[in-house]
Design a protein around this motif. Structure first.
Motif, short mmCIF file in Angstrom:
data_model
loop_
_atom_site.label_atom_id
_atom_site.label_comp_id
_atom_site.label_asym_id
_atom_site.label_seq_id
_atom_site.Cartn_x
_atom_site.Cartn_y
_atom_site.Cartn_z
N GLN B 20 17.20 -40.70 26.20
CA GLN B 20 17.32 -39.31 25.77
C GLN B 20 17.94 -38.43 26.86
OE1 GLN B 20 14.60 -40.77 26.63
NE2 GLN B 20 13.00 -39.44 27.39
N ALA B 21 17.74 -38.80 28.12
CA ALA B 21 18.35 -38.04 29.20
C ALA B 21 19.77 -38.54 29.42
CB ALA B 21 17.53 -38.20 30.48
N GLN B 22 20.62 -37.70 29.99
CA GLN B 22 22.00 -38.12 30.25
C GLN B 22 22.13 -38.69 31.65
OE1 GLN B 22 23.31 -34.34 29.02
NE2 GLN B 22 24.69 -35.14 27.49
N ALA B 23 21.07 -39.34 32.09
CA ALA B 23 21.07 -39.86 33.45
C ALA B 23 22.06 -41.01 33.55
CB ALA B 23 19.68 -40.35 33.80
N GLU B 65 21.23 -33.07 37.41
CA GLU B 65 20.81 -31.94 36.58
C GLU B 65 19.36 -32.06 36.14
OE1 GLU B 65 22.92 -29.42 36.08
OE2 GLU B 65 24.28 -30.58 37.35
N ASN B 66 18.87 -33.28 36.18
CA ASN B 66 17.52 -33.52 35.68
C ASN B 66 16.83 -34.55 36.58
OD1 ASN B 66 15.27 -33.64 34.07
ND2 ASN B 66 16.19 -34.99 32.54
N PRO B 67 16.60 -34.17 37.85
CA PRO B 67 16.10 -35.16 38.81
C PRO B 67 14.74 -35.72 38.45
CG PRO B 67 16.13 -32.95 39.78
CD PRO B 67 16.84 -32.86 38.47
N GLU B 68 13.93 -34.96 37.70
CA GLU B 68 12.59 -35.45 37.34
C GLU B 68 12.67 -36.76 36.56
OE1 GLU B 68 13.63 -32.39 36.87
OE2 GLU B 68 12.18 -31.01 37.78
N PRO B 115 10.77 -33.51 42.44
CA PRO B 115 11.74 -32.91 43.36
C PRO B 115 11.03 -31.90 44.26
CG PRO B 115 12.49 -32.76 41.08
CD PRO B 115 11.07 -33.18 41.03
N SER B 116 11.43 -31.84 45.53
CA SER B 116 10.81 -30.88 46.44
C SER B 116 11.85 -29.95 47.02
CB SER B 116 10.07 -31.62 47.56
OG SER B 116 10.97 -32.45 48.26
#
Lengths: 181, 193
Positions: B20-23, B65-68, B115-116
């Motif tokens: 579902q993610a564009q990773a 864009e979506n590191p989580e 992410p930090s």
């Protein structure tokens, strides 16, 4: 026609000879060119990959060729006794150098125990690795034996031309066309 | 052979939860070996022993864009250990320590990423070593990413964490306190698929 005959080579021998000739000269040129490629060159990784892959295929082909040469009859050799001996030694030298070049090349890439990927089709396993200074020593052998092979192959071609044009022997023609009798 | 199956499994595993993610999926560059798994452990409190596992493979999924949604998987061949000393390597691989005959591989499978900051965060996951699986956390940093000169896209990371050897069934009680833990350091480039 496929097999050798006392009067000439068969098609299999002829094909093996010319495929090897083209591939080995190609490998030499490719190898010569690729070692000077800069790190940022697009061919920096690709050229050695082609060189290794092709080299392993030619090594397999050469082993098959040697077996074929040993189990098949060889045509009569023309010329004086000393000339025939020279030709025989020259051919043994060519086979020996081909094996030296390809085996040493194999030993460079497998020096740390990693196999050689052949065009992504299969992997040739590393059988001998971890010898002292293996990659460097194999690298030197690879270079000098390749230069020696190219020199001897040049001599081989000159000799073939000499037999064809000066002695009027049929040795060049019979490596071009198979004989049925 | 192992490489092919592991990569296929990896590719299949990577497709399922993340579709579902564009990773983007990356394969760790072990072919060009821009990847290292190293450790550092005290020697009796006097100095350090540095070691490396030379054979491993893995991949990761990463989307700036979506590191989580990032994830990592690695499988290490334990017997590829090298500490620059053959007899010591043999001893470390024996049942006294890693028991490589019975537990030939060590694996890491991430379970989350927090992410930090820009290009950094804490990776959590399960590390299996000597047959024992423990949840670990590893702070990781994105070192760089971009097109390489040979037509691929690369992203490189590093991370390190401290492991308590007793958690993995490695009895260090005969050694001083300083040797009960080691520092694991991992850095690699991945090639985007």
């Amino acid at each position: 026609m496929w097999r050798n005959h006392r009067s000439g080579w068969g098609w299999i021998t002829i094909a093996l000879h010319w495929i090897s000739a083209v591939a080995i000269i190609g490998l030499f040129v490719l190898g010569w060119w690729m070692v000077d490629l800069g790190y940022y060159d697009a061919w920096y990784n690709l050229a050695p990959w082609w060189h290794r892959s092709l080299g392993m295929l030619v090594l397999g082909l050469t082993l098959a060729r040697l077996v074929w040469r040993l189990v098949q009859p060889a045509p009569r050799v023309p010329g004086k006794r000393l000339e025939r001996l020279g030709a025989h030694l020259g051919h043994i030298g060519l086979y020996g150098l081909m094996l030296a070049v390809m085996v040493s090349g194999y030993l460079i890439s497998t020096a740390k125990g990693r196999g050689i990927d052949v065009f992504g089709w299969f992997e040739v396993p590393a059988l001998i690795s971890g010898l002292p200074d293996q990659a460097s020593i194999a690298g030197s052998v690879h270079w000098y034996s390749a230069v020696a092979l190219m020199s001897l192959a040049g001599l081989h071609a000159l000799a073939a031309l000499k037999h064809h044009y000066l002695d009027r022997h049929d040795v060049l023609r019979r490596m071009l066309v198979a004989r049925s009798h | 052979m192992l490489k092919k199956t592991a990569l296929a499994t990896l590719a299949a595993a990577a497709l399922v939860p993340l579709s579902q993610a564009q990773a983007a999926d990356y394969v760790i560059d072990t072919e060009g070996q821009h990847a290292f798994v190293q450790f550092k452990i005290s020697h009796l409190g006097f100095s350090y022993i540095l070691g490396s596992f030379e054979t491993f493979e893995g991949g990761f999924s990463y989307d700036p864009e979506n590191p989580e949604a990032s994830s990592v998987e690695m499988e290490v061949q334990v017997d590829s250990l090298n500490t620059n000393h053959a007899e010591r390597d043999r001893h470390i691989l024996s049942d006294d320590f890693l028991g490589a005959d019975g537990f030939p591989t060590a694996t890491f499978v991430s379970t989350g990423f927090e992410p930090s900051g820009e290009g950094e965060g804490v990776l959590s996951g399960e590390l299996t070593l000597k047959g024992e699986t423990q949840a670990i956390e590893m702070p990781v940093t994105l070192l760089g990413e971009g097109d390489d000169p040979w037509g691929n896209y690369r992203a490189g990371f590093e991370g390190s964490t401290t492991l308590t050897l007793g958690d993995y069934g490695i009895d260090m009680s005969a050694f001083p306190e300083a040797m009960h833990e080691l520092e694991l350091y991992v850095t690699f480039e991945g090639i985007r698929q």
